[in-house]
Design an enzyme around this catalytic site. Structure first.
Site, PDB file in Angstrom:
ATOM      1  N   CYS A  41      43.755  42.145  38.966  1.00  0.00           N
ATOM      2  CA  CYS A  41      44.178  43.310  38.189  1.00  0.00           C
ATOM      3  C   CYS A  41      43.147  44.441  38.287  1.00  0.00           C
ATOM      4  O   CYS A  41      43.072  45.108  39.297  1.00  0.00           O
ATOM      5  CB  CYS A  41      44.483  42.921  36.747  1.00  0.00           C
ATOM      6  SG  CYS A  41      45.478  44.170  35.867  1.00  0.00           S
ATOM      7  N   HIS A  46      47.104  38.230  36.531  1.00  0.00           N
ATOM      8  CA  HIS A  46      45.974  37.596  35.844  1.00  0.00           C
ATOM      9  C   HIS A  46      46.061  36.065  35.897  1.00  0.00           C
ATOM     10  O   HIS A  46      46.507  35.435  34.938  1.00  0.00           O
ATOM     11  CB  HIS A  46      45.959  38.006  34.365  1.00  0.00           C
ATOM     12  CG  HIS A  46      45.617  39.433  34.108  1.00  0.00           C
ATOM     13  ND1 HIS A  46      44.332  39.855  33.845  1.00  0.00           N
ATOM     14  CD2 HIS A  46      46.398  40.539  34.056  1.00  0.00           C
ATOM     15  CE1 HIS A  46      44.337  41.165  33.638  1.00  0.00           C
ATOM     16  NE2 HIS A  46      45.585  41.600  33.765  1.00  0.00           N
ATOM     17  N   GLU A  73      43.703  34.160  35.472  1.00  0.00           N
ATOM     18  CA  GLU A  73      42.743  33.676  34.473  1.00  0.00           C
ATOM     19  C   GLU A  73      43.357  33.550  33.086  1.00  0.00           C
ATOM     20  O   GLU A  73      42.762  32.904  32.200  1.00  0.00           O
ATOM     21  CB  GLU A  73      41.525  34.595  34.425  1.00  0.00           C
ATOM     22  CG  GLU A  73      41.712  35.958  33.781  1.00  0.00           C
ATOM     23  CD  GLU A  73      42.259  37.024  34.718  1.00  0.00           C
ATOM     24  OE1 GLU A  73      42.163  38.216  34.366  1.00  0.00           O
ATOM     25  OE2 GLU A  73      42.779  36.669  35.797  1.00  0.00           O
TER      26      GLU A  73
END
Length: 230
Positions: free
Chosen positions: A88, A210, A212
């Site tokens: 991102c 994302h 994560e």
């Protein structure tokens, strides 16, 4: 025994989440990895690979410049040619050009011969999740939970890149308009439709979404294996 040190740029954004998933992925593939938070040039110099997390790209760029870390980051990516992965905001920072930046623009690290469009998918309230087929994870892999928050998109592959490697498109988000203007490598893509959300050029990797912010460590494991393999 192979030992790898992975840094996560920890100036702003989702760096803790990346650190946790690096450690989870390393355990899953039985790899000896040390994951560290990077805030200084000295910490950066210890790394075999670096992750630039999602967050606010303008803030990350500003803090890096103020702390004297911007030029070491550029050297890490462009001169030392270490493994770097941006998610991102990280994709924006690793791109050579960016559109829709705030007034006055922003400093970029560069390294990916692409132009990105910031906030392509809309504002924070327009964030969404999409179940994605990612060919680079292997044929028959289960869909990956893509999280898109004010996400950028690769709108153009730049011609005349100074890198020795071509930009490779790794994934697209179906059902979107592809605004690509120049020829690109189509390896690992099923068709030409959709927005480009993952690209790789040499050892530099960028993704719009994302990973994560999920509990799925497959992309982290795939990336770690690529570092060890090279």
């Amino acid at each position: 025994m192979i030992f790898v040190t992975i840094g996560v740029l920890a100036l702003q954004g989702g760096f803790i989440e990346h650190v946790n998933l690096v450690r989870k992925a390393a355990d899953q593939i039985n790899l000896n990895v040390k994951a560290i938070e990077v805030r200084t040039a000295d910490e950066l110099s210890q790394c075999d690979g670096l992750i630039i997390p999602g967050g606010e790209s303008t803030t990350i760029s500003f803090v890096a410049a103020q702390s004297g870390l911007l030029e070491p980051l550029r050297d890490f990516v462009k001169s030392q040619k270490k493994h770097v992965w941006g998610t991102c905001a990280g994709l924006i920072l690793l791109s050579d050009e960016a559109n829709a930046t705030k007034k006055g623009g922003q400093e970029l690290i560069g390294g990916l011969g692409v132009r990105v469009h910031r906030n392509h998918f809309g504002r924070q309230i327009e964030s969404f999740e999409s179940s994605m087929d990612l060919p680079f994870l292997g044929e028959g892999s289960a869909p990956f939970p893509g999280v898109f928050i004010r996400a950028p998109v690769v709108e153009e592959i730049l011609s005349g890149s100074r890198s020795d490697s071509d930009v490779q498109v790794l994934a697209k988000l179906p059902g979107r308009v592809n605004k690509m203007k120049t020829g690109v490598s189509q390896a690992n893509t099923k068709d030409d439709s959709g927005d480009i959300i993952a690209v790789k050029q040499g050892k530099v990797l960028g993704m719009s979404f994302h990973p994560e912010l999920t509990s799925d460590a497959r992309i982290h494991a795939w990336w770690l294996k690529s570092i060890v393999g090279q």
